[in-house]
Design an enzyme around this catalytic site. Sequence first.
Site, PDB file in Angstrom:
ATOM      1  N   ASP A  33    -112.175  25.000 -39.368  1.00 40.22           N
ATOM      2  CA  ASP A  33    -111.996  25.337 -40.777  1.00 40.22           C
ATOM      3  C   ASP A  33    -112.206  26.828 -41.013  1.00 40.22           C
ATOM      4  O   ASP A  33    -112.861  27.501 -40.220  1.00 40.22           O
ATOM      5  CB  ASP A  33    -113.019  24.568 -41.617  1.00 40.22           C
ATOM      6  CG  ASP A  33    -112.671  23.097 -41.665  1.00 40.22           C
ATOM      7  OD1 ASP A  33    -111.470  22.778 -41.663  1.00 40.22           O
ATOM      8  OD2 ASP A  33    -113.601  22.278 -41.690  1.00 40.22           O
ATOM      9  N   TYR A  85    -120.289  20.770 -31.804  1.00 42.74           N
ATOM     10  CA  TYR A  85    -120.433  21.297 -33.163  1.00 42.74           C
ATOM     11  C   TYR A  85    -121.909  21.362 -33.533  1.00 42.74           C
ATOM     12  O   TYR A  85    -122.705  20.525 -33.103  1.00 42.74           O
ATOM     13  CB  TYR A  85    -119.758  20.364 -34.176  1.00 42.74           C
ATOM     14  CG  TYR A  85    -118.266  20.250 -34.009  1.00 42.74           C
ATOM     15  CD1 TYR A  85    -117.406  21.078 -34.718  1.00 42.74           C
ATOM     16  CD2 TYR A  85    -117.727  19.295 -33.148  1.00 42.74           C
ATOM     17  CE1 TYR A  85    -116.034  20.950 -34.576  1.00 42.74           C
ATOM     18  CE2 TYR A  85    -116.350  19.173 -32.999  1.00 42.74           C
ATOM     19  CZ  TYR A  85    -115.515  19.999 -33.716  1.00 42.74           C
ATOM     20  OH  TYR A  85    -114.166  19.884 -33.579  1.00 42.74           O
ATOM     21  N   TYR A 139    -112.110  15.287 -37.218  1.00 40.81           N
ATOM     22  CA  TYR A 139    -112.445  16.065 -38.426  1.00 40.81           C
ATOM     23  C   TYR A 139    -113.913  15.812 -38.738  1.00 40.81           C
ATOM     24  O   TYR A 139    -114.278  14.725 -39.196  1.00 40.81           O
ATOM     25  CB  TYR A 139    -111.558  15.637 -39.592  1.00 40.81           C
ATOM     26  CG  TYR A 139    -110.110  16.034 -39.421  1.00 40.81           C
ATOM     27  CD1 TYR A 139    -109.700  17.342 -39.682  1.00 40.81           C
ATOM     28  CD2 TYR A 139    -109.154  15.110 -39.014  1.00 40.81           C
ATOM     29  CE1 TYR A 139    -108.370  17.718 -39.530  1.00 40.81           C
ATOM     30  CE2 TYR A 139    -107.824  15.476 -38.858  1.00 40.81           C
ATOM     31  CZ  TYR A 139    -107.433  16.784 -39.122  1.00 40.81           C
ATOM     32  OH  TYR A 139    -106.116  17.152 -38.975  1.00 40.81           O
TER      33      TYR A 139
END
Length: 430
Positions: free
Chosen positions: A252, A320, A392
């Site tokens: 993003d 992440y 996502y």
Amino acid sequence: MIEYPWKVFTKLASKFILCDGCFGRQFSLLAPGIDKWELGHSIKTALFLCALIQHEKNGKRGSFNLLKALAKSGFGPAIAYLRDRCGAVMEVEPCYICGTDIRQALEKTVVSVTERLKTVEVRTFKSGSSLSSSLIRREDEVKRTLKIPWGESIKNFINSYLDHEISKSLKISTDVDEPDVMFIVNPFNGDIKITLFPLYLRGRYRKLVKGISQTRKRGKDPLSSVEGMIASVLVPETGAADLTFHGAGREDVDALMLGNGRPFVIEVREPARRSLDLKALERKINEAFQGKIEILGLKYASKKDIRRVKILGERVNKVYRAVIKLGREISEEELRELQNRVNGLEINQKTPSRVLWRRGDRIRRKKIVSAKLNLVDKNTLSATLVAQGGTYIKEFVSGDSGRTTPSLSELLNTTAECVELEVIDFLGDL
Ligand SMILES: [Zn+2]
């Protein structure tokens, strides 16, 4: 003298007015190593000598016609002989197939192509020709009429001539699979179409601050994207028209890309320069955008790497780090239970509503390979997640109004929002 070819030589010379090149290439396979003009000229010379002897001896009508045909095709000794001995002035006619002298046309083409390519750096090329249909028809007519089994097509002849001469004049080599440049010529009307193929580079990028998109967005400052920043250095350095950036997936705008960076391939369009000091280029980009992005391991790549980098983005696991705000407080025990459930969890993700306008709506099955969760305070989580490529994360956290299931929000039965997101590692390379 073999009877059969000799008959064909005579027939061809009497029936069609051909330039030396077009004449010679009808017999390419008989004498593969010989220059076709030389071959054409030599056969005409032999025909001329025989016709001349016969004509001198008995003034044979057939020989006179052959001498006339040779003179019309521009064969100098026949023109001189007919003028001096017979008082006949012969007009030279254009070649029946190519309409000119193919040698002159090709030589001019080589000069023009060389001139046009002087200003760009190319190492390999591919050539081709586009000829008028009437010329191809005349070529076929000659072939059909005499059924000569040794001929080389005009296209093949032109292409191999260009390959040879352009290699010599520009000191570059042919490459049919992935050339730097391709040109299609019509030597008989001067048309030259040049296509410069892109230069491909690959490397990895790190994004150190938020607010940077991967590619340029219409109406936004190009320097607010990784692509735009790289282009601002690379386009002038290569004298290119522009470039296109292909990432192995994307993060993003407000997510950082850390660790060893995300692989990418760059397609530099219509570059004037291809020999680059990649280390110096990398340094130049990194100095210009210090603290924003960093480029690592810039290398030459090929067109195939675009597909490979896309597949990589889909397949490779990423690590992440996320900070997650919850709608309620949770206990240490709930946290441990949550962590156990998330480890190895398979989720179904419909295309997120925020990207639905540009992507097709479909369901993707993805896996959260592992998770490490910690409480920052009673309703804030810090999470390190290893997830399958293409997951996502924001939607895995929030549930995206039920479009991702299960989600952290669903598992905890409260709202959950990703307030910080960083890709801290990309576990694969091209
Ligand atoms: Zn010709």
